[in-house]
Each structure stands twice: as C-alpha cells, then as structure tokens.
Scaffold this active site. Structure first.
Site, PDB file in Angstrom:
ATOM      1  CE  LYS A  28      -3.648   0.253   2.891  1.00  0.00           C
ATOM      2  NZ  LYS A  28      -5.007   0.725   2.511  1.00  0.00           N
ATOM      3  NE  ARG A  99      -7.362   2.681   4.809  1.00  0.00           N
ATOM      4  CZ  ARG A  99      -7.838   3.903   4.579  1.00  0.00           C
ATOM      5  NH1 ARG A  99      -7.010   4.951   4.549  1.00  0.00           N
ATOM      6  NH2 ARG A  99      -9.126   4.087   4.382  1.00  0.00           N
ATOM      7  N   GLY A 108      -8.098  -7.335   5.186  1.00  0.00           N
ATOM      8  CA  GLY A 108      -8.947  -7.498   6.364  1.00  0.00           C
ATOM      9  C   GLY A 108      -8.281  -8.175   7.540  1.00  0.00           C
ATOM     10  CG  MET A 110      -2.543  -6.994   9.998  1.00  0.00           C
ATOM     11  SD  MET A 110      -0.911  -6.568   9.425  1.00  0.00           S
ATOM     12  CE  MET A 110      -1.155  -6.418   7.680  1.00  0.00           C
ATOM     13  NE  ARG A 372      -5.921  -4.634  -2.598  1.00  0.00           N
ATOM     14  CZ  ARG A 372      -6.403  -4.826  -1.391  1.00  0.00           C
ATOM     15  NH1 ARG A 372      -5.607  -4.798  -0.326  1.00  0.00           N
ATOM     16  NH2 ARG A 372      -7.695  -5.032  -1.216  1.00  0.00           N
ATOM     17  CG  HIS A 490     -14.396 -11.057   5.058  1.00  0.00           C
ATOM     18  ND1 HIS A 490     -14.657 -12.373   5.348  1.00  0.00           N
ATOM     19  CD2 HIS A 490     -13.138 -10.823   5.482  1.00  0.00           C
ATOM     20  CE1 HIS A 490     -13.613 -12.901   5.932  1.00  0.00           C
ATOM     21  NE2 HIS A 490     -12.673 -11.981   6.043  1.00  0.00           N
ATOM     22  CB  SER A 798      10.932 -43.363 -10.900  1.00  0.00           C
ATOM     23  OG  SER A 798       9.779 -42.648 -10.550  1.00  0.00           O
ATOM     24  CB  CYS A 865       6.681 -41.114  -9.652  1.00  0.00           C
ATOM     25  SG  CYS A 865       7.409 -42.350  -8.580  1.00  0.00           S
ATOM     26  CE1 TYR A 885       9.103 -39.582 -14.591  1.00  0.00           C
ATOM     27  CE2 TYR A 885      10.998 -40.099 -15.959  1.00  0.00           C
ATOM     28  CZ  TYR A 885      10.065 -40.477 -15.021  1.00  0.00           C
ATOM     29  OH  TYR A 885      10.083 -41.739 -14.497  1.00  0.00           O
TER      30      TYR A 885
END
Lengths: 906, 906
Positions: A28, A99, A108, A110, A372, A490, A798, A865, A885
């Site tokens: 902010k 703020r 929301g 803080m 933002r 909210h 693997s 895997c 992979y």
C-alpha cells in the site's frame, strides 16, 4: 536499516518512496507513493517502514516511540502543510487514517483506524467548519468505536459475547425507535459517544485519550500489534508469508465519503476479477465511508451502467427500481466517473496488470486511497495474462511468470454435470463471487465447518455475512453462501483468494442461527442438509448435484502451449487406469511416470485369485493363483498402454504389503475359507501371520518380488504380452518396468534377472521382440546413497518422494497428524514435507542419487513420481537439479507444466 | 593362477609349498608342506590348489581333469618314487588318501577318502605283501564303503532311511552272530565287499571302478563337490567364510594305524584346548584308522599318563582297569610317545601357537598327517595368548590380535550359582568337552532343537553321538550332551568352535530315540524335561540350575589392561540401572553411552503416574502427574550417576511412543478407570487415539518433548537435581542430556532451550551450578544429512545405529523376519544389518555426519550407542572413521575393548 530513515512522506505529486520499495514500505505504501508520482490524486500522508515493525517487536513500544518521534512529527507537519489544516486545531482540524500495509496483501487481516484526531473540542470545530454537525458527530462516534475496538481492546472476546458498542447502539436505537444507524440524530450520536467512553472507562479503567498525538501513537502501535494477531498469523501460514516481513503503517489525511450526497466511497477493478474480462467494474456507496462497502452492511451500487444492469438482472430488480434506488456511478456522477475511468486506465497501464483500487469522493473531489494488483480467480489470472500478452503489454515470459501455478487448480475444478444440473432445483440466485461448483452439507458456524471437515464431511458454509473470524471455517468448506455483501465483500474477496466457490449477497435466504436453519423461498433447510453452489453463475441448488471434470481449452490451452516453448522438464502423470491416463494426456502429460498395479487387484474375481495366491503355502500354489490373475493384469496393461500409445508407461511392480489384500473381518474370512475349502481358523492364522508392527518398513516392494519371484514373472508377462499384442495391432507401446523399494543393488539385480529371463522366454513364445526398460524407484535412503551401484543395471531412476520423505524424516505419513500441527505452530517445520519437498534433507538425497547415478550412467533418465511432482516449489527444485521429468496426478499436470516453464525462465 | 601351476608336491623333507601359501594350498596343504620343511615326518603327497577348486566350478569336471592330468600323473609318480611302491601294482601297491583342506579349518564338513588304489587284484597283493589278509580286506571294505558313500552317492537320503552299507554289515553280523565290526573274519569281509559292490550296482546302475586312476579322479572331484554340500555352506555362513575361497585337495600316501598292535592313530594338542593350560594332551586308538578316533565309535585312550589318570578318575574307572584296558601312549609306546612329544613341541615353537595335530603310527613308525592352529575355547584363547606373551614367544600386539573378540563372549557366559549348584542333583558325569553352564529342555533331534529354539525355548540337545547333519540343531541348543565320543569327537570339536557348552561321552546315559526318553542312573527323563550341563566339569544336573554372571579376573583382566595400551576408541556401556552400570564398569566401561529412561517408568507407582500423565487432557494435568514422577526419576538417576561417579552418563530423554505405557487389556483399563475416576470407555478412547500405523515412525523421541515440553522439564530437573545432590555429597557426577530422534535442527534448538532454561532455574533454586552437556542422537537419515546445522548447538553426537539402520534400509526390525532369511540365502544381504553395521549405506551416513558435524564444531565428540557398539567389525569401522567412543551392553564391553585395540594395531 536504510540510513535509519523510518518514515517516508508523500503528497501533492511528490513522494519519498516509489513502487519498487514495496519490501520496505509495504504494498500500500509503495503504491501510494507511486500514485503520487504518476499524477493520481492521493490524500497526503506518510509511511512507517516494515523494518520499523520488526524493531517494534524486538525493542518494545517505548523505545520505538522515542526513536520515531522526530520523524513522525515532521511528517505530520508535512500533511498539515499540504492540507492547510492542523492536527488537533479545533478551528481547522486535520484528521488522519492509520492503516496497515504489508509486502503482500492481507485483506482485512490487520487493523485500521479512521477519523483520528477528534476529541470533544475538535469535533465541535469540525461541525462548525463543515456546517454538518451530524457528519462531525457520526465521524466522532465511529472513531471512538473503532479506536475502542482496535487500540483499547473492547472487541468481544467470545462468540456469545455481544460487542459492547453494538449493544449500546442497539439499546439507543430501541429507545429512540429507529432501525438504521443513519437514522440517529446529532444528539443521539453525541450520547453514543458519551456512553461509549463510559463503557471504555468501565471496562478498561482508563479515560479515552483526548490528545491527538497520544491517539496517533496508540493507533500506530495497535497496527503493528495487529501483525501478530491470530487471524493474521493464520493467513500468513496459509499463504506462506514469513513473519519477518512485518507490516508498514500508513498515516494519511482523512478524506470523507460520508459528507453528504456529493460524497461517496468505493472499490473498483480494472478488469473482472472473477472471469478476467477486460471490463472496468466496481461498487460504490453514496455518503459512506470505505468500511461500509467492505463490511457488506449496505447493498452497494455498481460503478458502471453495464454492471448495474447485469446486477439488477441477477437480483431480479426492475429497471425502474434500479435506476431510482441503485443507479450506477456512471449515471449518478458522470464527471467523477469519467475521471475515475481515465485514472484506472492510467494505473493499469502503469502497473501492466489488473488493478484493485479504493477511492473516495469528498464533496465532488475524487481521491484514490489505494491501488494494488488485484486478486483474481485462476480463470481470470489466465485470461488477463493472455489478454495482456496479445495486447503487447507484457511478453511471453512475463505472461508465464504472472500465473501462479497452484491457482490453475481452480480451472481444473469440476463443474456441474449438465444433465444433473438441468434436473436440480434452483432455490435462489446470489452473486457469482468466486467461480467453481461445490456441493456439501450445510453448516452455519466456522468451528463446525472445521470439525465436520476434519471428520471427512464436505460442507457448505452458510452465513449472513463473513468476518475474519470465519477464516478457518471458510478454508475447510467446499463453498460459501452469504445472504449479504457484494462482489467485494469479505466473503467474496477471501473465497477468490482461496480459489473456493462462493455465492454472496443471496438476499432471498433467511438464516436462523439459533435453530440452525435457513429458509429459502419457502423451503426450510437445516444444518446437515445438502446444498450445491455454482460460484460462476450465482445459482444455489437444493441437494447434491453431480459434477464433472473441467477441460483444457481457450486461454488455458494457449498458456499450456506457451509453456512447452520454455520448458525443459517433461511432465508425466501418475495413472492406474486408461481413464486417468486419457485425462492426463488431455492435460498434456507425455507419458505415465507411475502406474501402480495394486489397485488392479481389488475387483471381484481378481481379489479372489490374489487372496488365493497370498494364502498358498507353496510356490506351485502361488503360481496356480497367479495364472488366474495374468489375463486380468494383461487386460489392464493393454488399456493403459493403448491410451498412452507412443509414450512411455512406467509400471511399478507390486508394492504394498500383502496384508492389505486379505479380509480382516470374520464374514470375509468365512467366505474365503469356503471358497478355498479350508477352515476359517486356518485363514485367520495366515492373515495374522501377515500382520506387521510397522508395515511401512515391512515385507513390501521388491522384498515381495525377491521372496516370491513368481509374482514378478506374472507381472512381467502381463505387461509385455499386452505390449506385444498392441505392437501386433500396429500401436507403439513403450513399457517400462519399475522395481520398487530397492535399498541394495543385489535386490535390483535379482529382480532384473527374473524380468529379463521372463521377457526372453515370452519373446521366443510370441516370435516378437520388443524394447522395454527396467528401472527402479529410489525411495529408500540407502538406495540414494548407493545410487552409483544401482545405476549399473537400472536404466532409469524414479524418485518416490513420499516414501523417501517418510524414511529420511522417520515420519509415518499416516501418523504425522499427532505432532505436525505443533511442529508447524512452533515453526519447527515451515511446511508439511509431504506437501512440499524438503530440499535440504530429502532433496539432498535426490541430488546425491542423481549425481551418483549419472557418474555410472551419464544419460540416466531421472524422474520424480511422488505427490510432490505436482507441487510448484518441488517442480522447480526438480528442474534445478536436472531431473528429466516429473510425474503427478492428472489434475496437477497443468500446474506442473507451468511450474516447469517458470523454473526454466527464472 | 600362479604360472598355471595347480599341483604342489611334498615329501621326504622337501616341499614345493610352505606355510605362507595357506590361501593357495589350504591350511592342511600349507602345513603338510611346512612340516616337511622343518623335519616332521609326513607321508609324501601333493596338494591341488584352492584356485583349481574355483576353476572346477567354473569350467566343469571334464575340462579340469584334462588340465590337471599331466601334473597329477607327475605328482603320483613323485609319491611312488618316495614310497618305493606303485599305484595299482598288485605286487607292491601304493595306496593314497584324498582329503579336503580349505584356507580356514572346517572340521568334518567336507569329504575324505582313504585306502584309494585298491581293487580285487591289488587287495590280494596287499594281503600278500603285509602278510595280513584281514587288514587288506578290512581296508578294502572300508574303501569301497567310503568311496560308495562319498563318490557314488550311496549316503542315506532321509533320517528314516538306513545307511545301505550299515544295513548290509548288520545283516552279515547277525548271520555270523558277531557283535563288533572287528570280529568279522577275512571271508566275511570279502563277502561284504561283494555285497557292497552289488548294492552299488543295484542303486546306481554302475560298476565299482577298478582302475586306480579312475578312482583317484572320482575322489578328487568328489572332494571339490563337497565344498558345495549343504553342511559346508551352512558352516561357512556361520563362520563368515566366503564361497570363493574354495578348498584344496590333498592326496597323500596312505599310512595305516590299523596294521596291528604296533600301529595306532590319534589326535593331540600342544596345550589344553578347553582351559588353555600348557599341558600336552590327546587321544589315540591302537590298531585303528583316524576316522575311528573322530567318529567316537571306540572309546579312545589318552596320550599322556597324567591325562589318562584324570580321565579314569572322571569316568570312575579303577587304576587296574585303566592300566590294563586303557593305558596311555606314554605307557604303551614310550619311544613313539617321546618322538611325538618332541615333535609337537617343535611344531608349537615353529608356529608360535597351540597346535592341533593328527598322527598315525604304522608298524612302529610315527607319521604326522596334519597340524594346524588348534581351535580353542575363549578361556583357552586368552590363557594361551597371555602365556605365550609371558614366555616371550609372541609380542603384545600379536597377543592382542591372536584373540578373537567375539570369543570373549564365552568368558562372560554365566556360571552356575554355587548355592543352586550345591543343591542340584548330579545325575552323572561326562567329559568337560566345551566349558560354560547351560540349562534347557531336552530334545533329541536337530530339527526339534531348531524349531523349539525358534519358538523361544532354551534346549539341551541329547544325542548318542552327533554328526555334521546335527549342526543347525547344535547351533540352536544351549548345550549338548552325548553318550559317546571323547574330547575330540564331533560334538566336542564343533561345540568348542561355537563356544557352546558340551558334555560328551557320558556313558551312563541311555537314550531311547523312539520313545524320546533318556534314562540316567535309574531316572527317566523325557523330551521337554529340564536338564543342566556344566561343560567345564562334565557334570549333568537334573532340572534347571540357576546361573550367575562371570567375572573379569586373571589372564582376562591382563588382556583387557593390555588393550588400554593400544586403544584410541573409548568404550562406554548402555545401562539403565545402577546394577548394569556396575557390571559394565567392572568390565572396564568408562562411562554410560546410553541410559534409557523408559524402563524406569514401569514399576507400580511410576506406571500409574506415567499413565495419568499420558491420559491428561491439559498441560496442567500432565504437569501434576509429572510432579509425581519427578522424585522417582531423580532417585533412579542418583543411583546411576553414583555408580558411574567421575564418568560421563549420557541420559536419553523419553523416546518410545506413549502407547507402550498404557494398558491394552480390559482389566488393566478398568483398574485405570477406577483409579482416575473416569469411565473405561473414556480410557479406551484415549488408548485407541494413541495407536499408530507405524509406531516406529510415529509420535516418539523428541517429537514427544516438543509437543509436551513439560516432560523434558521434569526429566531435566530429575537428572540435574540428582547430580546436584551427588555434588553436594562430594561426588563428581558428569551428566549428559541427549535429545533423541532429531531430524530437523529446530527440533534440537527448541528442546535445548527448554533444558537450559530448566537448568538455570534449578541452579538458582539450589544455589549450585553444575557443568552438563546437551547432545543428540543421530538416528534419522535427515539428521546425518544436516549434521552441520545440528552441531551448531549440539555438544555431542551419539549414533543410534538401530534406528538409523531401520530408516536407511526402510526395515522394521520387528518385521524383518519375513524376508531376512531369503535375503541371506540369496546373498542379497551378506549379513543381518542389525547384527553388523552396514558400512556402505548406514556407515556412509555416519561418516558424513561426523565430517559435517566436525566442520561446524571441530572437537565434537561422536559415539555410537546402537547394538552395533559390541560387534567387532562395527567397532573397527567406528575406529576408522574417527569416532570418540562406542557404547554397548555391559557384557559386550570386553569384546568392544579388544576390537578397539585390534583396530588401533591393524
């Protein structure tokens, strides 16, 4: 500490900070500075740095105030100069807001304090100056209430405890016979202030502070304190935000949206945060402060006319009512709207991303309070990135990096089955606050949601509105339905952040918390009844509606194609059925990295033969039973190899302990005894002999194949004869046979010999030869340590990171719940190592195994895997250590592909 | 291949081989060559090398015969030349023996053929030449019988199957009405040969070979084949002898101990193999072949007069009977005895070790057939090494290296409690064939011994005599009792090799295999009845006699003192009680490497408080219960620290899962419910909530301390307040506090903080400070991998190799039995990794942890406290990787000390 400078000022087109100082000033603060620099009107103010927050916790309140004092005084004077008003001066008072603002957005979580600087004399001055005593006293009563809550600890302590200020308001309203807050007159507001202060004195033993500077220091410290409140900590844990980042504190001159009908306040988005469409949108309220929009107490109006028309349609509101009661800003304040639209375009162009903005109109003058990068759904994320790419605003790499891999999960969420949906009863419509389809049982309270979820139930949380206290419950629910609140309420914001389905503002629902029922259009549902939500349309269905999987199309498909351009790491899938293999292939998997065979044994005839094999006393007995299994296994492999035609299919030989296949209940044992013609006691004796103290470390994996080579023979025959059949039919099967749970090179060599011998015999019988590879799973620490030896014969590795994590940590995944929460709480572990690969320990073993394996066999293919194959951080790690992979569940394939592309770009 | 030379000759004071060629010629072959070189009379002959044995298995019989043919022919002529006789010449026949001889002695495991070279015409010539047709035909019938058994496969196949040749002999004896073999006359012997050959033809379809060279090749190959027979493989597995060593074949001119009363055969030892006393001893038989002594069919006579007197005393035989029926060789053949005594002294002086020799007297001429370092008991091993050292024959290092660490185990074996022994009923006396005390249940057959042992029972194996087929059973038994056979019988030799108690030749016992009973002096005992043996005195007791531990005195103590001089590695003990600590200290432990606390919680009041703690719902509840445990724990630690005064005592904090402490039976749960005043259902619910799928990988170790720090607080207080009390009393307690099961550095840091805080508070309360160390157990692979971090705060490392082995291999020690036997059989594992440390995998992690730990903290003390701490190979590994100490159970302390000294010398 940057030159010991702790405070950065901004205002009137100038700023000491800038957008790139986000870490120091918070999101902010950095954006407030940046907006100043690019000519967006912002109320002047200053930012106390995030580093100061850490100092605050390290050195304590008193030390910090003395360190900050000079800088803050200077900055207050800076605001006073620009606003031509003085802090605490009754004749021309300056009011400020205080703020929070962390590096990452934590909406929301803080605390915030508005209208700071008022006391009994200043309020009179404000009333005189604005000529609006009602505004002045309403501001004062809001300030005392907010300051009392946040700084003086007047928040209710339990759910049952009524908020003390709310109780006073309700009492006063009842006495005066009014319904809404804004029906209270000046005297009533004045008496509220007196009653609030009495209650504060009664509860805390202290007088409400009248000195504005004392008020300011109280507020600054309270914002810092709120960095460590419970819900902020929970949110950080969910989002992986470190506590060390701290929050900045932003102090800004107040501007008022509640100074009459030429004032307003609102939030807006440069694009649609739910769908990603390039449509300016937002909500505002005339004569209101910002908190009124977010809290969802009044129904907000739309910013644009188009948005307003859509909204009215969804709400079933006539055009007449809409135009008179809920006009858009575009209609009601056309000049302000034009400026707002111009500035939102400037901001998006400047930040090159969708913006989420807060603004206030004070007496006809537009102020931006915040901008933002907007939170968005996965769908919106992909669409916006691809739109910006097509428009030439960002390049390909940026587009790829802009997308958060784990958010793709939302795009892969199931949608309602069209047939089921068409037959389902629509109870009502709400706002499509966060997309997706969700079904579950109704709960009304957050702790119930959590508890039911932990019991394995799927729940829909139904609330009048949500608050930060509901966070854990929302996280546990499948979806959220609220009666009140708009698209920026909210519930809506948090649900989108979580990628969770949400329908908000469904005004037709009437909730009775006490009796735990909800009435919708005459239908009364109670706690535990089923409900389904469509977060993409806002529809609410009665009962359980069937869902079906999502598809890879449009922007999503384009994004995936873009991934291919940059990716080095190949993505395979873990699939045990042709169906899963087909899904994964549609999501772009280019092979199977793990085909488990154990699930194949559970259907009727198969499980019988399997049990017969397990309970046989002799090799001959086992071979007889295995012969019955062979055709079934062959058929299974035929289907899987066919659906992955042309791609490698890595089949793991039988892995779990045999105990898992036998019946543990008397009835099942009796059936088995009858079928096998032996006594139930004998069955029980054999079942018991299979039980183990620690099955995870017991007779499983290649230990089975090495004790009963005939199992390996059967599975090899099944795999290769299926492949031969396909080859004869013109397909291109590419089987790989994987020996699990190797810890000693000899274990591999013995099993490989069995496999090769079986293959040669089969090839001779069939008159067809076929190339196949024999590899192993590295999932035992000792295998990693001796990987150079194992690679002598193993043609690929693997990494089974689930088991490797279990053994490297000494954790049983099934039992970890008894201490994992404590470990996460105490930060002994920063994440669950089964969710995100532990690079330091487990990763070290993997790295070692890759290096040692390739020292023996330089071109050794190495893959992963375990379930980590679909975790973005883990995929990036795999890229960095040079794996060939990753393999993950079908629905994680796109996530892995994007992560792999990002790893290659970064 | 050494110049492709496969055959080495010897004879008449010259030899191509020598003692240092043991690996190539086997022990017997090398010593036969060496004896020639030092002037000991040995029948001429030749040795086929051990490498040829490997060639034989690799390339097959036919190839080998063609490769060997020239060399063997030359070597046969060499013997013919020296003996002045010709192979296969009826007028002057040469007969030979064919014997195995591996690098390590494997008594009775492989095959031997005597009297080779006889056929129907040669036997006539032999009869004529010796003027002793009975001798000639007895030799012939022995040869045919032995050759039939060994080369032609006429051995009985099952226990029930009667040996075919024995059956024929019994039939002939019955027909002629004679009882003993040596009562058969020439004609009867002749007819035996005919019947033997008929039976061979009937069973194998082949004629008995008449060509001596064909006989020779058959015998050579049969000896090679016997390297791979079942009992040889089993013996090698027990003794850790690799199959690749192979056996040599020794072909030697026959000399005959059965050519009448001026002939004899015997075995002798230069010192007493049971006690180590420097007394020449042995047994012989007049007019017999060597096999008669070993087989125990006839009762042998003593070599020395002193030995003979002792023997007669033990057997209860009068001097009159002894002197007439069982005179010693010293009395019966004084000149031969003098030569034998002189030569045995020469041999011992040459080899500088106790010798085990075989000899034959043919018609008044002494021949040595074999000498080797004699097998001996642990007691004898120590005494002989120390005696030779004191006599200046060997130096200190040699004396230390001469002792096998694991054999010290025998010296630590319990002996009978003197009181219990004095009250026990002595049933009979036998020969003190192998020392030690043993009690157990009677079994008569080897497979019963094995099975009962596997069921957890202690057994005494009772046999008329033992044979190599009984090996597995003997290994499973606590002790062995035989009715027949001397100090060099199969039972005696094998039991001494195993360090197992044995009483042999107890003539008063009458065994009835069929009814599974044994009658001793009128008492009839049946299978399963208890019996006790004293292998040091030969006494046999009825019932179970109590035993007591051995002591460290005399030569044993001197040996241990000698160890100190060379050892770098310190030896500590694993002990949980003052009693164990005291025993270990008496064996030379200089500290406790692992003091487990869990066993302390099981006594009456303690377990109640412990359970109360476990079932408490709150921290307060747990603290209340822990407060009850504190005084008990303090008392325990007081005793242990006191008994190890001045030495470090490393206490491991609570480690096992809490589940192990709660009652699992309804009765126990009911008692607990009553005591705690809650319902039994509630107790059951909590007990069930503690159960885990894989407790080994569950909520245990520091995971307990980190979830319930109050446990750590209590234990720290208990340890340190005990130490403070001792310090106040003038002692020098050296407590170390060890945090178990660390996998993450934070786990250590959190627990350390709790310990340090508790200590500071306690020191303040007591007004006394005390130095103590806080260290950790490295037993999780991840701890080894991140040891550099862990060493930042950990002051020492102790390797818990049991758990580290479990997790590195992924084996549960409790469940390994299902596949370990197969793994050992298939050579996937060469040893059980829980018995001997896996240097390659687990050892690699230990090495890594030591290096990394010391990179952070260069003087980091590192020790080992798993059960490997008492395994000689593992101790040597610990020395080589620079560990500071090993810790093992009290009775393994001397073994570890000797191993550590040997490691330092090697």
């Amino acid at each position: 500490m940057r030159d010991n400078k702790r405070v950065y000022t901004f205002g009137n087109g100038l700023a000491e900070g800038a957008a790139d100082m986000r870490n120091l000033l918070g999101g902010k603060g950095a954006n407030l500075a940046e907006m100043n620099r690019i000519g967006v009107p912002v109320p002047p103010g200053f930012t106390i740095t995030t580093e100061t927050c850490n100092e605050y916790f390290a050195r304590g309140k008193d030390t910090l105030i003395s360190l900050l004092s000079d800088e803050v005084m200077r900055a207050v004077h800076h605001i006073e100069g620009l606003m031509g008003a003085t802090f605490g001066d009754p004749s021309n008072p300056l009011l400020v807001s205080v703020r929070s603002g962390a590096r990452a957005s934590m909406p929301g979580m803080m605390d915030t304090i508005l209208n700071l600087g008022l006391n009994d004399t200043v309020v009179e001055g404000l009333a005189k100056k604005t000529g609006n005593p009602r505004f002045a006293y309403d501001s004062y009563r809001r300030f005392v209430q907010m300051y009392g809550d946040v700084v003086l600890g007047m928040k209710p302590e339990t759910k049952e405890d009524i908020a003390p200020f709310e109780e006073i308001i309700d009492r006063v309203k009842a006495q005066r016979g009014v319904r809404l807050d804004n029906e209270l007159n000046v005297d009533e507001l004045k008496s509220l202030v007196v009653l609030f202060k009495q209650e504060i004195k009664r509860r805390t033993g202290k007088d409400f502070p009248t000195d504005p500077m004392e008020q300011l220091w109280g507020a600054i410290c309270a914002v810092f304190d709120s960095w460590m409140n419970e819900r902020a900590i929970l949110y950080r844990k969910m989002e992986g935000i470190p506590a060390e980042w701290g929050t900045a504190v932003n102090v800004q001159a107040m501007v008022f949206g509640n100074m009459g009908d030429t004032s307003a306040t609102g939030v807006c988005f440069s694009r649609n945060a739910g769908t990603g469409e390039n449509v300016f949108n937002g909500e505002y309220l005339v004569n209101a402060q910002g908190e009124d929009v977010v809290a969802g107490i009044r129904t907000p109006q739309q910013i644009t006319k188009a948005g307003s028309l859509d909204w009215a349609h969804q709400q079933g509101i006539s055009e007449e009512v809409r135009a008179s009661l809920y006009p858009s800003m575009e209609e009601a304040m056309p000049e302000i709207y034009a400026e707002l639209d111009m500035l939102q375009q400037r901001l998006e162009a400047h930040y090159k991303d969708m913006q989420d903005m807060e603004f206030t109109v004070q007496d006809g003058k537009l102020w931006f309070l915040q901008t933002r990068n907007g939170k968005r759904t996965g769908t919106a994320m992909v669409k916006i990135a691809m739109d910006l790419l097509r428009d030439g605003v960002i390049d390909e790499k940026t587009a790829l990096l802009r997308c958060e891999p784990h958010k793709l999960d939302e795009l892969l969420h199931p949608v309602f089955d069209p047939v089921a949906k068409s037959q389902a009863k629509v109870l009502t419509h709400g706002l499509p606050a966060s997309p997706g389809a969700a079904s579950g049982q109704i709960v009304f309270f957050a702790d119930d949601a959590t508890r039911w979820h932990d019991d394995g139930r799927r729940v829909i949380m139904v609330r009048i509105e949500t608050s930060p206290e509901d966070l854990a419950g929302m996280s546990a629910a499948e979806g959220i339905l609220t009666a009140r609140g708009g698209m920026t309420s909210h519930a809506a914001v948090v649900a989108r952040g979580m990628g969770k389905c949400c329908v908000s503002g469904a005004g037709a629902i009437n909730i009775d918390y006490k009796h735990r029922t909800v009435e919708i259009d005459g239908v009364v549902l109670k706690e535990g009844d089923y409900l389904s939500l469509n977060g993409s349309t806002g529809e609410v269905y009665q009962g359980l509606v069937k869902t079906q999987p999502a598809e890879l199309t449009g922007d999503f498909a384009e994004l995936m194609t873009l991934c291919e351009k940059y990716t080095k790491l190949v993505v395979r899938t873990n699939a045990d059925t042709p169906h899963d293999a087909a899904i994964a292939r549609s999501f772009g998997a280019v092979g199977i990295g793990l085909c488990r065979t154990e699930h194949m044994f559970f259907e009727n005839e198969k499980i019988k033969a399997m049990r017969e094999m397990i309970l046989a006393d002799t090799k001959e007995g086992r071979e007889k039973a295995l012969a019955k299994l062979l055709p079934y296994q062959k058929q299974d492999f035929y289907g899987i190899l066919k659906s992955m035609d042309g791609c490698p299919v890595n089949v793991r030989l039988l892995d779990p302990p045999l105990h898992e296949f036998v019946p543990h209940d008397l009835a099942g044992q009796q059936i088995m005894a009858d079928e096998m013609g032996i006594s139930v006691q004998e069955i029980q004796r054999r079942v018991n002999s299979l039980s183990e103290h620690n099955p995870m470390l017991g007779h499983r994996g290649c230990r089975l194949g090495n004790t009963y080579p005939e199992i390996t023979v059967m599975q090899t025959r099944a795999i290769l004869s299926a492949a031969i059949q396909l080859k004869k039919e013109g397909y291109d099967p590419q089987p790989e046979i994987m020996i699990p749970l190797i810890g000693i090179v000899n274990e591999f060599d013995e099993q490989e010999k069995v496999i090769r011998d079986t293959a040669l015999q089969l090839f001779a019988e069939e008159g067809v030869e076929l190339h196949f590879r024999v590899g192993t799973m590295i999932e035992i620490p000792r295998a990693a340590l001796t990987a150079d030896q194992i690679a002598r014969h193993a043609e690929y590795f693997s990494f089974g990171t689930n088991d490797l994590t279990q053994m490297t940590f000494g954790y049983s995944r099934d039992d970890i719940a008894s201490f994992l929460p404590v470990y996460l709480d105490k930060k002994i572990l920063s994440v669950d190592p089964f969710q995100e690969l532990d690079q330091e320990g487990v990763g070290q073993l993997i790295r070692m195994a890759v290096e040692r394996g390739r020292s023996t066999r330089p071109d050794l293919p190495c893959g992963i895997c375990g379930e980590h194959g679909g975790d973005p951080h883990s995929v990036k790690f795999c890229h960095h250590i040079g794996l060939s992979y990753v393999s993950c569940s079908p629905f994680r394939v796109p996530i892995a592909r994007l992560s792999a592309a990002q790893a290659a770009i970064e």
